[in-house]
Write a protein that holds these residues in place. Structure first.
Motif, short mmCIF file in Angstrom:
data_model
loop_
_atom_site.label_atom_id
_atom_site.label_comp_id
_atom_site.label_asym_id
_atom_site.label_seq_id
_atom_site.Cartn_x
_atom_site.Cartn_y
_atom_site.Cartn_z
N ARG A 44 0.81 -1.22 0.00
CA ARG A 44 0.00 0.00 0.00
C ARG A 44 0.84 1.28 0.00
O ARG A 44 0.30 2.38 -0.04
N GLN A 45 2.18 1.13 0.03
CA GLN A 45 3.04 2.31 0.08
C GLN A 45 3.21 2.93 -1.32
O GLN A 45 3.23 2.22 -2.32
N ALA A 46 3.36 4.24 -1.33
CA ALA A 46 3.66 4.94 -2.59
C ALA A 46 5.01 4.46 -3.12
O ALA A 46 5.96 4.30 -2.34
N GLY A 47 5.09 4.21 -4.41
CA GLY A 47 6.35 3.81 -5.02
C GLY A 47 6.63 2.32 -4.97
O GLY A 47 7.65 1.85 -5.49
N SER B 208 10.93 6.57 -1.87
CA SER B 208 9.90 5.57 -1.52
C SER B 208 10.45 4.58 -0.50
O SER B 208 9.76 4.19 0.44
N TRP C 82 11.01 -0.97 -5.69
CA TRP C 82 10.53 0.39 -5.43
C TRP C 82 10.89 1.31 -6.57
O TRP C 82 11.91 1.11 -7.25
#
Lengths: 111, 111
Positions: free
Chosen positions: A39-42, A65, A60
């Protein structure tokens, strides 16, 4: 599943570890961290295997990120838990992926 | 064993694979290739794990060392065998290792 990463360049974090014998809560923690990473950006993908030695490679978009994921509060708690409870040794390697080659049996025989 | 790689920069080749069910001769081939890799110029170490997905990361001094290993005659034969006989899919990623962090329980508690 092999991660469907984009055309390089992008980044990889290779996490290689030797666990101790404490397994209670480990699988749950590992699974939770994989879901949280997604769910993390990047985030671009993850691959993981364990047979004695464990290797998890997360992919990534860029270094910021990775930095954000490294500092994510829940992830920091998991890292601390890893140190106090689960790991004998680990190495984290941050890498720039320069080239990528793929083989897929089905597409190899389609062509 | 976790690879005792030097201070970065150096290179990593991440080989992620999904095998088919043909196991005959696979373990022997994999072991032979690890031993052969160890004897190559520029070789720094190897880490390997399999649980469904397989991940082998080999570490190298520079790109020419990786290129030589890729073109090594016995290794080329093993790569062909991998394609014709053992793998459903694989991805090879060539990476520049920029940073490395280590944790070792015994040295952590020595200090």
């Amino acid at each position: 599943m092999l991660a469907l990463t984009p055309t390089p360049p992008y980044y990889a974090v290779i996490f290689s570890s030797l666990k101790n014998s404490a397994d209670e809560g480990y699988a749950e923690m590992a699974e939770k961290m994989e879901k949280l990473a997604e769910r993390q950006a990047g985030y671009l993908g993850i691959e993981s295997a364990r047979s004695g030695l464990g290797i998890t490679v997360s992919y990534w978009k860029d270094l910021p990120s990775i930095q954000r994921w490294r500092e994510n509060t829940e992830h920091v708690l998991a890292q601390q838990m890893g140190i106090t409870k689960f790991y004998e040794q680990y190495v984290v390697r941050v890498c720039l992926v320069e080239r990528e080659y793929r083989f897929n049996r089905s597409s190899a025989y389609d062509k």
